[in-house]
Design a protein around this motif. Structure first.
Motif, PDB file in Angstrom:
ATOM      1  N   TRP A 162      24.025  27.983  52.152  1.00  0.00           N
ATOM      2  CA  TRP A 162      23.711  29.001  51.021  1.00  0.00           C
ATOM      3  C   TRP A 162      23.913  30.494  51.669  1.00  0.00           C
ATOM      4  O   TRP A 162      24.549  31.396  51.206  1.00  0.00           O
ATOM      5  N   SER A 163      23.179  30.517  52.913  1.00  0.00           N
ATOM      6  CA  SER A 163      23.227  32.120  53.573  1.00  0.00           C
ATOM      7  C   SER A 163      24.757  32.320  54.156  1.00  0.00           C
ATOM      8  O   SER A 163      25.082  33.364  53.849  1.00  0.00           O
ATOM      9  N   VAL A 164      25.472  31.355  54.604  1.00  0.00           N
ATOM     10  CA  VAL A 164      26.898  31.692  54.845  1.00  0.00           C
ATOM     11  C   VAL A 164      27.768  32.193  53.610  1.00  0.00           C
ATOM     12  O   VAL A 164      28.631  32.926  53.724  1.00  0.00           O
ATOM     13  N   GLU A 165      27.204  31.578  52.430  1.00  0.00           N
ATOM     14  CA  GLU A 165      28.374  31.697  51.180  1.00  0.00           C
ATOM     15  C   GLU A 165      27.741  32.818  50.431  1.00  0.00           C
ATOM     16  O   GLU A 165      28.491  33.826  50.042  1.00  0.00           O
ATOM     17  N   LYS A 166      26.525  33.071  50.478  1.00  0.00           N
ATOM     18  CA  LYS A 166      26.134  34.136  49.506  1.00  0.00           C
ATOM     19  C   LYS A 166      25.290  35.331  49.994  1.00  0.00           C
ATOM     20  O   LYS A 166      25.405  36.534  49.320  1.00  0.00           O
ATOM     21  N   TRP A 167      24.817  35.197  51.243  1.00  0.00           N
ATOM     22  CA  TRP A 167      24.195  36.474  51.869  1.00  0.00           C
ATOM     23  C   TRP A 167      25.231  37.169  52.542  1.00  0.00           C
ATOM     24  O   TRP A 167      26.133  36.767  53.025  1.00  0.00           O
ATOM     25  N   ARG A 168      24.842  38.565  52.487  1.00  0.00           N
ATOM     26  CA  ARG A 168      25.738  39.518  53.471  1.00  0.00           C
ATOM     27  C   ARG A 168      25.207  39.527  54.834  1.00  0.00           C
ATOM     28  O   ARG A 168      24.404  39.967  55.183  1.00  0.00           O
ATOM     29  N   THR A 169      25.958  38.681  55.637  1.00  0.00           N
ATOM     30  CA  THR A 169      25.486  38.248  56.928  1.00  0.00           C
ATOM     31  C   THR A 169      26.774  38.824  57.890  1.00  0.00           C
ATOM     32  O   THR A 169      27.926  38.933  57.488  1.00  0.00           O
ATOM     33  N   LEU A 170      26.320  38.894  59.254  1.00  0.00           N
ATOM     34  CA  LEU A 170      27.485  39.138  60.157  1.00  0.00           C
ATOM     35  C   LEU A 170      28.421  37.953  60.393  1.00  0.00           C
ATOM     36  O   LEU A 170      29.448  37.970  60.573  1.00  0.00           O
ATOM     37  N   HIS A 171      27.790  36.816  60.155  1.00  0.00           N
ATOM     38  CA  HIS A 171      28.352  35.407  60.211  1.00  0.00           C
ATOM     39  C   HIS A 171      29.736  35.636  59.143  1.00  0.00           C
ATOM     40  O   HIS A 171      29.605  35.898  58.143  1.00  0.00           O
ATOM     41  N   PRO A 172      30.840  35.099  59.716  1.00  0.00           N
ATOM     42  CA  PRO A 172      31.986  34.965  58.777  1.00  0.00           C
ATOM     43  C   PRO A 172      31.692  34.349  57.624  1.00  0.00           C
ATOM     44  O   PRO A 172      31.071  33.143  57.703  1.00  0.00           O
ATOM     45  N   LYS A 173      32.370  34.502  56.475  1.00  0.00           N
ATOM     46  CA  LYS A 173      32.407  33.668  55.313  1.00  0.00           C
ATOM     47  C   LYS A 173      33.274  32.542  55.762  1.00  0.00           C
ATOM     48  O   LYS A 173      34.033  32.547  56.361  1.00  0.00           O
ATOM     49  N   PRO A 174      33.116  31.462  54.850  1.00  0.00           N
ATOM     50  CA  PRO A 174      33.876  29.969  54.935  1.00  0.00           C
ATOM     51  C   PRO A 174      35.131  30.604  54.780  1.00  0.00           C
ATOM     52  O   PRO A 174      35.905  31.246  54.112  1.00  0.00           O
ATOM     53  N   VAL A 175      36.155  30.042  55.847  1.00  0.00           N
ATOM     54  CA  VAL A 175      37.530  30.278  56.058  1.00  0.00           C
ATOM     55  C   VAL A 175      38.404  29.108  55.265  1.00  0.00           C
ATOM     56  O   VAL A 175      39.489  29.102  54.945  1.00  0.00           O
ATOM     57  N   LEU A 176      37.535  27.875  55.566  1.00  0.00           N
ATOM     58  CA  LEU A 176      38.142  26.710  55.298  1.00  0.00           C
ATOM     59  C   LEU A 176      38.559  26.557  53.770  1.00  0.00           C
ATOM     60  O   LEU A 176      39.625  26.165  53.397  1.00  0.00           O
ATOM     61  N   ILE A 177      37.326  26.780  53.184  1.00  0.00           N
ATOM     62  CA  ILE A 177      37.502  26.603  51.580  1.00  0.00           C
ATOM     63  C   ILE A 177      36.902  27.957  50.970  1.00  0.00           C
ATOM     64  O   ILE A 177      35.764  28.054  51.131  1.00  0.00           O
ATOM     65  N   GLN A 178      37.818  28.845  50.645  1.00  0.00           N
ATOM     66  CA  GLN A 178      37.344  30.103  49.875  1.00  0.00           C
ATOM     67  C   GLN A 178      36.975  30.024  48.688  1.00  0.00           C
ATOM     68  O   GLN A 178      37.345  28.948  47.833  1.00  0.00           O
ATOM     69  N   GLU A 179      36.577  31.213  48.242  1.00  0.00           N
ATOM     70  CA  GLU A 179      36.268  31.352  46.803  1.00  0.00           C
ATOM     71  C   GLU A 179      37.737  31.119  45.954  1.00  0.00           C
ATOM     72  O   GLU A 179      38.659  31.609  46.554  1.00  0.00           O
ATOM     73  N   GLY A 180      37.623  30.289  44.733  1.00  0.00           N
ATOM     74  CA  GLY A 180      38.930  29.908  44.209  1.00  0.00           C
ATOM     75  C   GLY A 180      39.629  28.914  44.571  1.00  0.00           C
ATOM     76  O   GLY A 180      40.638  28.535  44.234  1.00  0.00           O
ATOM     77  N   GLY A 181      39.184  28.205  45.707  1.00  0.00           N
ATOM     78  CA  GLY A 181      39.642  26.951  46.415  1.00  0.00           C
ATOM     79  C   GLY A 181      40.729  27.198  47.245  1.00  0.00           C
ATOM     80  O   GLY A 181      41.486  26.187  47.630  1.00  0.00           O
ATOM     81  N   THR A 182      41.051  28.424  47.403  1.00  0.00           N
ATOM     82  CA  THR A 182      41.913  28.662  48.644  1.00  0.00           C
ATOM     83  C   THR A 182      41.673  28.375  50.053  1.00  0.00           C
ATOM     84  O   THR A 182      40.462  28.379  50.271  1.00  0.00           O
TER      85      THR A 182
END
Lengths: 234, 49
Positions: A162-182
């Motif tokens: 949840w923290s990776v997807e929703k919180w504004r953190t230094l850790h990169p957002k998921p690159v494998l499956i991004q918002e919108g399924g890309t």
């Protein structure tokens, strides 16, 4: 006959794991393109994210096996939970070491008390506590306490996701499956990553099989030893 | 090849930790076999008494 097939199955599994890990290294170093912004250091991603997904999967196995142990009180489920926890800690250690090695050239710091990183460290501590509670002593009371810890500990896995997807953190957002399924990866990067993940999951199942077998054999030996001691005492 | 050493350090660490863990499992397996041999010897001693 059954034992011979089991032994051959283990050897075949070990050989497949060995070659898939070797091919994974070959693909990462020879075939994977260098990322434009991060350069060569981005190649840490292939094993770092594979380790992280394998770690999540290991702790999910702990969660399921702990529920099954509390429900059925079967030693086999207890052995699976304990073994998956130990392997999960190994993969969590890999994540906690390779993450900062990637972070140093990209963020300019080895570590930040960012929610995702901190929650991952907490996850490692929870399952190290689980292992310390157990060590190799088979005590049903300790096994029950550990099962409860294994179930509660899994909440942290969901928090990390949840923290990776929703919180504004230094850790990169998921690159494998991004918002919108890309996906944020090129097709070459994606298949190499999928291959690495497959190799890591094969390794996980191999280690789980070996560790569970050792845990069960040790328990059986302890029971047998106790029975012999009782017989001698009579 | 900028930052190559970080890549080298990451992959060396991964392989070292996995190797150490596999060796740890192998040692545990060896200990179990030794214990089993010890137990078999004890059973034989009990049976010959």
């Amino acid at each position: 006959m059954q034992m011979m097939f089991a032994s051959k199955g283990r050897t075949l599994h070990a050989v497949i794991v060995y070659f898939s890990m070797l091919f994974a290294m070959f693909f990462v170093f020879i075939c994977a393109p260098n990322e434009k912004i991060q350069g060569i250091v981005q190649k840490i991603f292939y094993f770092h994210v594979s380790s992280a997904i394998t770690m999540f999967f290991a702790f999910f196995i702990v969660f399921v096996a702990s529920i099954m142990y509390l429900w059925k009180r079967s030693d086999w489920w207890d052995a699976v939970a304990f073994s998956a926890a130990e392997i999960g800690v190994v993969f969590c250690t890999l994540v906690l070491i390779t993450g900062p090695i990637w972070g140093r050239p990209i963020w300019g710091t080895w570590w930040s008390w960012d929610p995702t990183l901190t929650l991952t460290l907490v996850l490692w501590l929870i399952y190290v506590a689980y292992l310390m509670l157990r060590i190799d002593i088979h005590d049903p009371k300790r096994a029950r306490f550990a099962a409860v810890l294994g179930i509660i500990g899994f909440v942290d896995v969901l928090l990390i996701r949840w923290s990776v997807e929703k919180w504004r953190t230094l850790h990169p957002k998921p690159v494998l499956i991004q918002e919108g399924g890309t996906t944020g990866l090129t097709s070459t990067m994606l298949w190499i990553f999928m291959f690495c993940l497959g190799a890591f999951l094969l390794l996980f199942f191999y280690l789980l099989r070996e560790r569970t077998s050792i845990t069960q054999s040790r328990h059986a030996l302890e029971v047998l030893r106790q029975e012999i001691d009782d017989l001698l005492a009579r | 090849m900028k930052n190559f050493w970080y890549l080298f350090a990451a992959y060396s660490t991964i392989w070292t930790i996995l190797w150490v863990y596999i060796m740890h499992l192998s040692r545990k397996n060896k200990e179990l076999r030794e214990e089993l041999r010890d137990l078999q010897a004890r059973v034989e001693r009990v049976l010959t008494k």
